[in-house]
Design a protein around this motif. Sequence first.
Motif, PDB file in Angstrom:
ATOM      1  N   THR A   1       0.740  -1.073   0.139  1.00 16.69           N
ATOM      2  CA  THR A   1      -0.017  -0.044   0.028  1.00 16.69           C
ATOM      3  C   THR A   1       0.902   1.155  -0.112  1.00 16.69           C
ATOM      4  O   THR A   1       0.542   2.429   0.576  1.00 16.69           O
ATOM      5  CB  THR A   1      -0.937   0.061   1.376  1.00 16.69           C
ATOM      6  OG1 THR A   1      -0.056  -0.190   2.574  1.00 16.69           O
ATOM      7  CG2 THR A   1      -2.032  -1.242   0.889  1.00 16.69           C
ATOM      8  N   LEU A   2       2.081   1.007  -0.444  1.00 15.43           N
ATOM      9  CA  LEU A   2       2.903   2.188  -0.714  1.00 15.43           C
ATOM     10  C   LEU A   2       3.660   2.888   0.450  1.00 15.43           C
ATOM     11  O   LEU A   2       4.107   3.877   0.305  1.00 15.43           O
ATOM     12  CB  LEU A   2       2.359   3.429  -1.632  1.00 15.43           C
ATOM     13  CG  LEU A   2       2.019   3.101  -3.186  1.00 15.43           C
ATOM     14  CD1 LEU A   2       1.210   4.170  -3.710  1.00 15.43           C
ATOM     15  CD2 LEU A   2       3.345   2.637  -3.821  1.00 15.43           C
TER      16      LEU A   2
ATOM     17  N   ASP B   1       1.702  -3.255  10.454  1.00 15.84           N
ATOM     18  CA  ASP B   1       0.978  -2.077  10.630  1.00 15.84           C
ATOM     19  C   ASP B   1       1.895  -0.833  10.702  1.00 15.84           C
ATOM     20  O   ASP B   1       2.167  -0.263  11.990  1.00 15.84           O
ATOM     21  CB  ASP B   1       0.255  -2.201  11.746  1.00 15.84           C
ATOM     22  CG  ASP B   1      -0.755  -0.670  11.966  1.00 15.84           C
ATOM     23  OD1 ASP B   1      -1.445  -1.203  12.917  1.00 15.84           O
ATOM     24  OD2 ASP B   1      -0.764  -0.035  11.330  1.00 15.84           O
ATOM     25  N   PRO B   2       2.810  -0.329   9.664  1.00 18.06           N
ATOM     26  CA  PRO B   2       3.615   0.751   9.712  1.00 18.06           C
ATOM     27  C   PRO B   2       3.239   2.009  10.374  1.00 18.06           C
ATOM     28  O   PRO B   2       3.977   2.769  11.160  1.00 18.06           O
ATOM     29  CB  PRO B   2       4.282   0.674   8.335  1.00 18.06           C
ATOM     30  CG  PRO B   2       3.174   0.000   7.474  1.00 18.06           C
ATOM     31  CD  PRO B   2       2.387  -0.747   8.213  1.00 18.06           C
ATOM     32  N   TYR B   3       2.065   2.466  10.138  1.00 14.68           N
ATOM     33  CA  TYR B   3       1.412   3.728  10.602  1.00 14.68           C
ATOM     34  C   TYR B   3       1.474   3.663  12.225  1.00 14.68           C
ATOM     35  O   TYR B   3       1.773   4.661  12.778  1.00 14.68           O
ATOM     36  CB  TYR B   3       0.109   3.897  10.049  1.00 14.68           C
ATOM     37  CG  TYR B   3      -0.388   5.367  10.378  1.00 14.68           C
ATOM     38  CD1 TYR B   3      -1.264   5.489  11.405  1.00 14.68           C
ATOM     39  CD2 TYR B   3       0.377   6.492   9.845  1.00 14.68           C
ATOM     40  CE1 TYR B   3      -1.632   6.857  11.902  1.00 14.68           C
ATOM     41  CE2 TYR B   3      -0.098   7.643  10.399  1.00 14.68           C
ATOM     42  CZ  TYR B   3      -1.003   7.814  11.206  1.00 14.68           C
ATOM     43  OH  TYR B   3      -1.352   9.136  11.641  1.00 14.68           O
ATOM     44  N   THR B   4       0.796   2.674  12.756  1.00 18.24           N
ATOM     45  CA  THR B   4       0.732   2.511  14.244  1.00 18.24           C
ATOM     46  C   THR B   4       2.202   2.275  14.677  1.00 18.24           C
ATOM     47  O   THR B   4       2.489   3.268  15.712  1.00 18.24           O
ATOM     48  CB  THR B   4       0.125   1.154  14.588  1.00 18.24           C
ATOM     49  OG1 THR B   4      -1.141   1.384  14.211  1.00 18.24           O
ATOM     50  CG2 THR B   4       0.159   0.909  16.248  1.00 18.24           C
ATOM     51  N   LEU B   5       2.945   1.848  14.195  1.00 21.22           N
ATOM     52  CA  LEU B   5       4.527   1.724  14.605  1.00 21.22           C
ATOM     53  C   LEU B   5       5.198   2.985  14.498  1.00 21.22           C
ATOM     54  O   LEU B   5       5.920   3.728  15.518  1.00 21.22           O
ATOM     55  CB  LEU B   5       5.245   0.810  13.787  1.00 21.22           C
ATOM     56  CG  LEU B   5       6.739   0.662  13.866  1.00 21.22           C
ATOM     57  CD1 LEU B   5       6.957   0.208  15.534  1.00 21.22           C
ATOM     58  CD2 LEU B   5       7.547  -0.417  13.337  1.00 21.22           C
TER      59      LEU B   5
ATOM     60  N   ILE C   1       6.612   5.485  17.608  1.00 20.46           N
ATOM     61  CA  ILE C   1       8.198   5.687  17.754  1.00 20.46           C
ATOM     62  C   ILE C   1       8.180   7.314  17.688  1.00 20.46           C
ATOM     63  O   ILE C   1       9.105   7.737  18.845  1.00 20.46           O
ATOM     64  CB  ILE C   1       8.925   5.243  16.472  1.00 20.46           C
ATOM     65  CG1 ILE C   1       8.893   3.509  16.566  1.00 20.46           C
ATOM     66  CG2 ILE C   1      10.425   5.652  16.588  1.00 20.46           C
ATOM     67  CD1 ILE C   1       9.642   3.158  15.102  1.00 20.46           C
ATOM     68  N   LYS C   2       7.276   7.867  17.050  1.00 24.32           N
ATOM     69  CA  LYS C   2       7.263   9.385  16.818  1.00 24.32           C
ATOM     70  C   LYS C   2       7.214  10.177  18.270  1.00 24.32           C
ATOM     71  O   LYS C   2       7.649  11.170  18.635  1.00 24.32           O
ATOM     72  CB  LYS C   2       6.477   9.895  15.839  1.00 24.32           C
ATOM     73  CG  LYS C   2       6.388  11.267  15.428  1.00 24.32           C
ATOM     74  CD  LYS C   2       7.757  11.717  14.532  1.00 24.32           C
ATOM     75  CE  LYS C   2       8.131  13.210  14.368  1.00 24.32           C
ATOM     76  NZ  LYS C   2       7.176  13.740  13.221  1.00 24.32           N
TER      77      LYS C   2
ATOM     78  N   CYS D   1       4.225   6.692   5.532  1.00 19.78           N
ATOM     79  CA  CYS D   1       2.935   5.964   5.347  1.00 19.78           C
ATOM     80  C   CYS D   1       1.958   7.185   4.808  1.00 19.78           C
ATOM     81  O   CYS D   1       1.752   8.168   5.168  1.00 19.78           O
ATOM     82  CB  CYS D   1       2.555   5.507   6.700  1.00 19.78           C
ATOM     83  SG  CYS D   1       3.860   4.510   7.655  1.00 19.78           S
ATOM     84  N   HIS D   2       1.142   6.486   3.772  1.00 19.96           N
ATOM     85  CA  HIS D   2       0.051   7.428   3.324  1.00 19.96           C
ATOM     86  C   HIS D   2       0.512   8.429   2.341  1.00 19.96           C
ATOM     87  O   HIS D   2      -0.002   9.590   2.340  1.00 19.96           O
ATOM     88  CB  HIS D   2      -1.225   7.613   4.315  1.00 19.96           C
ATOM     89  CG  HIS D   2      -1.511   6.621   5.144  1.00 19.96           C
ATOM     90  ND1 HIS D   2      -1.714   6.863   6.743  1.00 19.96           N
ATOM     91  CD2 HIS D   2      -1.532   5.167   5.027  1.00 19.96           C
ATOM     92  CE1 HIS D   2      -1.929   5.753   7.117  1.00 19.96           C
ATOM     93  NE2 HIS D   2      -1.919   4.582   6.292  1.00 19.96           N
TER      94      HIS D   2
END
Length: 235
Positions: free
Chosen positions: A94-95, A195-199, A203-204, A216-217
């Motif tokens: 999903t890019l 689930d890279p967005y949650t990760l 981290i942020k 992400c997105h």
Amino acid sequence: TVIEASKRLAAWTAVDRHVLPEYKVIGIGSGSTVPYVVERIVSQGLARNKDRVFIPTSFQSKELIVSAQLLLGDVDQYPVIDVTIDGADEVDETLNCIKGGGACHLREKVLAEAADTFIVVADYRKNSDVLGKNFKQGVPIEVAQFAYAKVLQNVHLVGSPGATLRMAKSKAGPVVTDNGNFVIDAPFPEEMMRDPYTLLTRIKMLTGVVEVGLFCHMAKAAYFGNQDGSVTVKW
Ligand code: DER
């Protein structure tokens, strides 16, 4: 080599399709694939238009723009960018991207976000389905020097016991980014990378983190040159 040819193929295809004649402000990424983007811009005469300006995402990117004699701009002069083209370390279905292999991801993310269109160009090795499957170095995290030990400790706790401070190869001590910060490389287990967005958000939020090499997105399309001379497009 086959890899360099596939980088060139991805870059040329993306430039031909996304650097439209009416575009005036172009963001130029960092790494070893983006030089082929600039090569195509020059060879197609897209830099002859003297009110077309190019915004760098790193010292290296600035040098690339200058050496190609393109008009150099700054993101504070041109806060809105028509298109930014950049490389990536890995791209999932999903890019979502891992970026920061070259420790440039803070300025890259600023220009990716500032662009109406963000395009990724890469060789076939980066085309993946789950982040972390091919790129084993871990998620690059730019951190304030003062806070690196605390961030490293907290990154270990949130799921990356193998996280390390990125040490330089031809300089004693750690890599220092264009912004004067350190980089932590943090490998996470596959289920977290699904689930890279949650990760990214977890981290942020760690105090001392400046930017995370998870985009992400953000990308509108990704172009991959293949070994057989074909191009794979994800969008
Ligand atoms: O460091 C970066 O984010 C670069 O864009 C990197 O992800 C891609 O570098 P490459 O084109 O040399 O593989």
